[in-house]
Design a protein around this motif. Structure first.
Motif, PDB file in Angstrom:
ATOM      1  N   SER A 242       0.840  -1.198   0.000  1.00  0.00           N
ATOM      2  CA  SER A 242       0.000   0.000   0.000  1.00  0.00           C
ATOM      3  C   SER A 242       0.876   1.249   0.000  1.00  0.00           C
ATOM      4  O   SER A 242       0.398   2.351  -0.281  1.00  0.00           O
ATOM      5  N   PHE A 243       2.162   1.064   0.328  1.00  0.00           N
ATOM      6  CA  PHE A 243       3.115   2.175   0.394  1.00  0.00           C
ATOM      7  C   PHE A 243       4.244   2.049  -0.623  1.00  0.00           C
ATOM      8  O   PHE A 243       4.880   3.036  -0.976  1.00  0.00           O
ATOM      9  N   GLN A 244       4.517   0.829  -1.072  1.00  0.00           N
ATOM     10  CA  GLN A 244       5.649   0.561  -1.948  1.00  0.00           C
ATOM     11  C   GLN A 244       5.185  -0.152  -3.208  1.00  0.00           C
ATOM     12  O   GLN A 244       4.019  -0.513  -3.316  1.00  0.00           O
ATOM     13  N   GLY A 245       6.090  -0.366  -4.155  1.00  0.00           N
ATOM     14  CA  GLY A 245       5.699  -0.902  -5.446  1.00  0.00           C
ATOM     15  C   GLY A 245       5.762  -2.402  -5.585  1.00  0.00           C
ATOM     16  O   GLY A 245       5.031  -2.989  -6.380  1.00  0.00           O
ATOM     17  N   GLY A 246       6.640  -3.053  -4.826  1.00  0.00           N
ATOM     18  CA  GLY A 246       6.766  -4.492  -4.962  1.00  0.00           C
ATOM     19  C   GLY A 246       7.456  -4.894  -6.254  1.00  0.00           C
ATOM     20  O   GLY A 246       7.837  -4.059  -7.079  1.00  0.00           O
ATOM     21  N   ILE A 247       7.617  -6.194  -6.434  1.00  0.00           N
ATOM     22  CA  ILE A 247       8.273  -6.758  -7.616  1.00  0.00           C
ATOM     23  C   ILE A 247       7.441  -7.929  -8.115  1.00  0.00           C
ATOM     24  O   ILE A 247       7.107  -8.835  -7.341  1.00  0.00           O
TER      25      ILE A 247
ATOM     26  N   ALA B 297       6.467 -18.475  -1.836  1.00  0.00           N
ATOM     27  CA  ALA B 297       7.416 -18.388  -2.958  1.00  0.00           C
ATOM     28  C   ALA B 297       8.643 -17.566  -2.578  1.00  0.00           C
ATOM     29  O   ALA B 297       9.766 -17.903  -2.972  1.00  0.00           O
ATOM     30  N   LEU B 298       8.435 -16.501  -1.816  1.00  0.00           N
ATOM     31  CA  LEU B 298       9.567 -15.684  -1.389  1.00  0.00           C
ATOM     32  C   LEU B 298      10.459 -16.445  -0.415  1.00  0.00           C
ATOM     33  O   LEU B 298      11.690 -16.401  -0.505  1.00  0.00           O
ATOM     34  N   ARG B 299       9.844 -17.150   0.512  1.00  0.00           N
ATOM     35  CA  ARG B 299      10.616 -17.864   1.523  1.00  0.00           C
ATOM     36  C   ARG B 299      11.367 -19.056   0.926  1.00  0.00           C
ATOM     37  O   ARG B 299      12.346 -19.525   1.494  1.00  0.00           O
TER      38      ARG B 299
ATOM     39  N   ARG C 132      16.180 -13.980  -2.045  1.00  0.00           N
ATOM     40  CA  ARG C 132      15.139 -13.017  -1.666  1.00  0.00           C
ATOM     41  C   ARG C 132      14.911 -13.033  -0.162  1.00  0.00           C
ATOM     42  O   ARG C 132      14.729 -11.986   0.466  1.00  0.00           O
ATOM     43  N   THR C 133      14.881 -14.218   0.423  1.00  0.00           N
ATOM     44  CA  THR C 133      14.673 -14.331   1.860  1.00  0.00           C
ATOM     45  C   THR C 133      15.742 -13.572   2.630  1.00  0.00           C
ATOM     46  O   THR C 133      15.443 -12.828   3.575  1.00  0.00           O
ATOM     47  N   GLN C 134      17.007 -13.741   2.224  1.00  0.00           N
ATOM     48  CA  GLN C 134      18.083 -13.059   2.927  1.00  0.00           C
ATOM     49  C   GLN C 134      18.000 -11.550   2.744  1.00  0.00           C
ATOM     50  O   GLN C 134      18.221 -10.782   3.693  1.00  0.00           O
ATOM     51  N   ALA C 135      17.656 -11.098   1.536  1.00  0.00           N
ATOM     52  CA  ALA C 135      17.524  -9.666   1.287  1.00  0.00           C
ATOM     53  C   ALA C 135      16.413  -9.062   2.142  1.00  0.00           C
ATOM     54  O   ALA C 135      16.540  -7.951   2.664  1.00  0.00           O
TER      55      ALA C 135
ATOM     56  N   TRP D  46      10.997 -13.165  10.016  1.00  0.00           N
ATOM     57  CA  TRP D  46       9.687 -13.083   9.394  1.00  0.00           C
ATOM     58  C   TRP D  46       8.631 -12.974  10.499  1.00  0.00           C
ATOM     59  O   TRP D  46       8.784 -13.544  11.584  1.00  0.00           O
ATOM     60  N   GLY D  47       7.577 -12.258  10.219  1.00  0.00           N
ATOM     61  CA  GLY D  47       6.483 -12.199  11.166  1.00  0.00           C
ATOM     62  C   GLY D  47       5.668 -13.472  11.143  1.00  0.00           C
ATOM     63  O   GLY D  47       5.695 -14.244  10.180  1.00  0.00           O
TER      64      GLY D  47
END
Length: 253
Positions: A148-153, A198-200, A205-208, A218-219
């Protein structure tokens, strides 16, 4: 009685069969609320969310509704609004995500995400909100997103829907707060749910992601429960039009 006490309240929670929705239902029931749960995959009887709610001695009602079908959402909302059981708290948590680079992202996928994450949320909020306005009280909470604040990938439809949800929160708050109905949002950070599987599964990506989160983890879905109880309660009676990040410090980085 504590201003966080939800006894005597009924909460409708969408997307409640698992993950964040289940955790919110559990937390609101622990605070005293009776729960009406709905999702596209929810078994009306014998679900994990029913077990969680009833373990706190609260009443439970489960419904299966496909939020990709606006007519089904409208029928469910109209039936609930006319049932004689007032909904005091509405948590719009149902949602989906489709991952593909923007240049390859199909219009059908984009439209489906918008329908589930935005249009159906508005349909249900309008139908339930009318009763709240007539009674002069209510709490409406949307599950927004960091996007809601950022663009994502690779998630253009999801980002568009969650950015629009942020605008809808403010628009409804402007119209409804004076009538006693507050409208807010919760923006989960990177939470370990099906949507982030998928990210995990991607070590880079997980480390970034972890490198940016001050909490260094992670929450969990349960991390959203306290925010949901707070915004549902009298403790938040003078808060409206706000999106509360629950992100381990991500946005402050």
């Amino acid at each position: 009685m504590s201003s966080f006490d939800l006894r005597g309240k009924t909460a409708l929670i969408t997307g409640a069969s698992r993950g964040i929705g289940l955790a919110m239902a559990d937390s609101l029931a622990a605070a005293g609320a009776d729960i009406v749960a709905v999702s596209a995959t929810l078994d009306p009887q014998g679900s994990a969310v029913q077990e969680a709610v009833e373990s706190h001695g609260r009443s439970f009602s489960g419904h299966r509704v496909d939020f990709a079908d606006p007519d089904a959402v409208a029928s469910f909302g109209s039936g609930l609004a006319g049932s004689g059981t007032p909904i005091d708290i509405l948590i719009n948590n149902a949602g989906t995500i489709e991952r593909a680079p923007a240049a390859e992202h199909s219009v059908d996928s984009f439209s489906r995400v918008i329908q589930i994450n935005l249009t159906s949320q508005f349909i249900l909020t309008q139908l339930i909100g009318r009763g709240m306005l007539a009674r002069g009280s209510g709490r409406i909470i949307f599950t927004a997103s960091l996007l809601s604040f950022q663009g994502g990938i690779n998630v253009p439809g999801y980002t568009a829907s969650k950015s629009a949800v942020a605008g809808l929160i403010r628009a409804l708050a402007n119209e409804w707060t004076a009538s006693g109905v507050t409208v807010n949002g919760i923006a989960p950070g990177y939470i370990a749910t099906d949507n982030t599987a998928a990210l995990r599964a991607d070590p880079a990506r997980t480390q970034a992601i972890l490198d940016r989160i001050p909490a260094a983890r992670w929450g969990e879905p349960e991390d959203l429960g306290g925010a949901a109880v707070f915004l549902s309660s009298d403790a938040a009676r003078y808060i409206s039009g706000v999106i509360l990040p629950v992100d381990g410090g991500w946005l402050g980085r």
